[in-house]
Design a protein around this motif. Structure first.
Motif, PDB file in Angstrom:
ATOM      1  N   UNK A   1       0.896  -1.066  -0.021  1.00 52.86           N
ATOM      2  CA  UNK A   1      -0.167  -0.072   0.060  1.00 52.86           C
ATOM      3  C   UNK A   1       1.050   1.260   0.069  1.00 52.86           C
ATOM      4  N   UNK A   2       0.273   2.231  -0.470  1.00 51.02           N
ATOM      5  CA  UNK A   2       1.024   3.693  -0.622  1.00 51.02           C
ATOM      6  C   UNK A   2       2.310   3.627  -1.480  1.00 51.02           C
ATOM      7  N   UNK A   3       2.252   2.786  -2.474  1.00 51.37           N
ATOM      8  CA  UNK A   3       3.633   2.817  -3.105  1.00 51.37           C
ATOM      9  C   UNK A   3       3.592   3.656  -4.516  1.00 51.37           C
ATOM     10  N   UNK A   4       2.514   4.054  -4.750  1.00 53.42           N
ATOM     11  CA  UNK A   4       2.449   4.795  -6.293  1.00 53.42           C
ATOM     12  C   UNK A   4       1.618   6.245  -6.074  1.00 53.42           C
ATOM     13  N   UNK A   5       2.285   7.163  -7.093  1.00 51.87           N
ATOM     14  CA  UNK A   5       1.641   8.453  -6.965  1.00 51.87           C
ATOM     15  C   UNK A   5       0.686   8.960  -8.022  1.00 51.87           C
ATOM     16  N   UNK A   6       0.541   7.861  -8.983  1.00 48.03           N
ATOM     17  CA  UNK A   6      -0.826   7.782  -9.859  1.00 48.03           C
ATOM     18  C   UNK A   6      -1.031   6.697 -10.534  1.00 48.03           C
TER      19      UNK A   6
ATOM     20  N   UNK B   1      -0.419   6.599  -2.385  1.00 44.58           N
ATOM     21  CA  UNK B   1       0.091   7.447  -1.467  1.00 44.58           C
ATOM     22  C   UNK B   1      -1.037   8.612  -1.286  1.00 44.58           C
ATOM     23  N   UNK B   2      -1.206   9.156   0.011  1.00 39.43           N
ATOM     24  CA  UNK B   2      -1.910  10.163   0.052  1.00 39.43           C
ATOM     25  C   UNK B   2      -1.547  11.466  -0.858  1.00 39.43           C
TER      26      UNK B   2
ATOM     27  N   UNK C   1     -16.114   3.559  -0.971  1.00 42.94           N
ATOM     28  CA  UNK C   1     -14.958   3.579  -0.560  1.00 42.94           C
ATOM     29  C   UNK C   1     -14.432   4.891   0.309  1.00 42.94           C
ATOM     30  N   UNK C   2     -13.726   4.520   1.353  1.00 39.19           N
ATOM     31  CA  UNK C   2     -13.484   5.589   2.341  1.00 39.19           C
ATOM     32  C   UNK C   2     -12.355   6.188   1.822  1.00 39.19           C
ATOM     33  N   UNK C   3     -11.999   7.696   2.116  1.00 38.67           N
ATOM     34  CA  UNK C   3     -10.759   8.416   1.995  1.00 38.67           C
ATOM     35  C   UNK C   3     -10.544   8.499   0.326  1.00 38.67           C
TER      36      UNK C   3
ATOM     37  N   UNK D   1      -6.695  10.092  -3.887  1.00 34.43           N
ATOM     38  CA  UNK D   1      -6.599   9.980  -2.320  1.00 34.43           C
ATOM     39  C   UNK D   1      -6.083  11.069  -1.614  1.00 34.43           C
ATOM     40  N   UNK D   2      -7.054  11.961  -0.949  1.00 39.45           N
ATOM     41  CA  UNK D   2      -6.532  13.149  -0.490  1.00 39.45           C
ATOM     42  C   UNK D   2      -5.374  12.878   0.898  1.00 39.45           C
ATOM     43  N   UNK D   3      -4.492  13.948   0.701  1.00 36.08           N
ATOM     44  CA  UNK D   3      -3.472  14.061   1.744  1.00 36.08           C
ATOM     45  C   UNK D   3      -4.264  13.984   3.209  1.00 36.08           C
TER      46      UNK D   3
END
Length: 256
Positions: free
Chosen positions: A100-105, A130-131, A176-178, A251-253
């Motif tokens: 999880x949280x590996x990619x920027x797009x 990622x956020x 889906x949350x977030x 995915x918001x910061x």
């Protein structure tokens, strides 16, 4: 149809896909227009196939970035024309092998409608972001190849892979949350020279699903061809429709 079935079909279509992927190219072009003109960091494309979307997005990647083109089919990737900065990965997008949280797009065109469990798999895909990271996804929904389905039901020849309705995906994303998201529906029509040309094009693109026992007697095939041409003839050809949902967002910061 199992994941292995889908892989085999697209492996066989690796060499023919690009020549017949008319609507897939349109979808990739439209989705690319919704993606940032400059991409940074790590980019994941799921269902990269022959590289229709990859060739539009990978050149936008800033220096030092990483572009991963993932596809279920090694045969598709082997034939794909992609920029040199792209890392090809044969893997199942439903269980993409990343933390999880590996990619920027995250991007995907004309692929995720094949998911066996979209609710779980799309949620897992979006957790790879990622956020602050964004996404742009396009997949086919109910109504796609509706002409083929109608002629098949009328004559008993063949069948159409069951697509989920657009409402299914709206409800899914809403649950889906977030995730901030927007969704649009579009329709594309491709005119083929004949019913035979349509079927050949679908086979060349790996779209050859028939549920249950295949009914392929010569008589029923002739009835199918006549029915399709009579109902959906356009000028000197026949029409095939594709209904597409495009989901974009981020995915918001996380709040400080």
């Amino acid at each position: 149809m199992t994941t292995a079935d889908i892989r085999r079909r697209f492996d066989r279509a690796g060499g023919s896909y690009e020549a017949v992927a008319v609507v897939q190219d349109r979808v990739a072009e439209g989705l690319a227009g919704l993606c940032p003109q400059r991409l940074t960091g790590r980019v994941l494309e799921i269902g990269a196939g022959s590289g229709l979307l990859t060739r539009r997005l990978a050149p936008r990647l800033a220096a030092g970035g990483c572009y991963v083109a993932l596809d279920l089919s090694p045969g598709m990737l082997a034939h794909a024309a992609m920029p040199q900065n792209v890392r090809r990965l044969a893997a199942n997008g439903e269980v993409a092998p990343f933390a999880p949280a590996t990619f920027d797009f995250l991007a995907s065109a004309s692929a995720m409608h094949w998911y066996a469990d979209p609710a779980a798999s799309l949620a897992a895909n979006l957790r790879l972001l990622r956020p602050g990271a964004g996404f742009a996804l396009a997949f086919y929904v109910a109504g796609t190849l509706g002409e083929l389905e109608e002629a098949s039901q009328a004559t008993g020849f063949g069948s159409v892979y069951p697509m989920r309705p657009a409402a299914y995906y709206r409800e899914l994303f809403a649950s889906l949350p977030g995730i901030d998201w927007r969704m649009e529906e579009t329709r594309h029509t491709v005119v083929h020279d004949s019913v035979r040309a349509l079927l050949k094009s679908l086979k060349g693109a790996g779209v050859t699903h028939t549920a249950g026992r295949r009914v392929a007697s010569p008589g029923r095939y002739r009835d199918f061809v006549r029915s399709y041409a009579a109902r959906f003839g356009v000028g000197q050809g026949v029409a095939a429709s594709y209904h597409v949902v495009t989901a974009t967002g981020s995915r918001p910061t996380s709040p400080a």
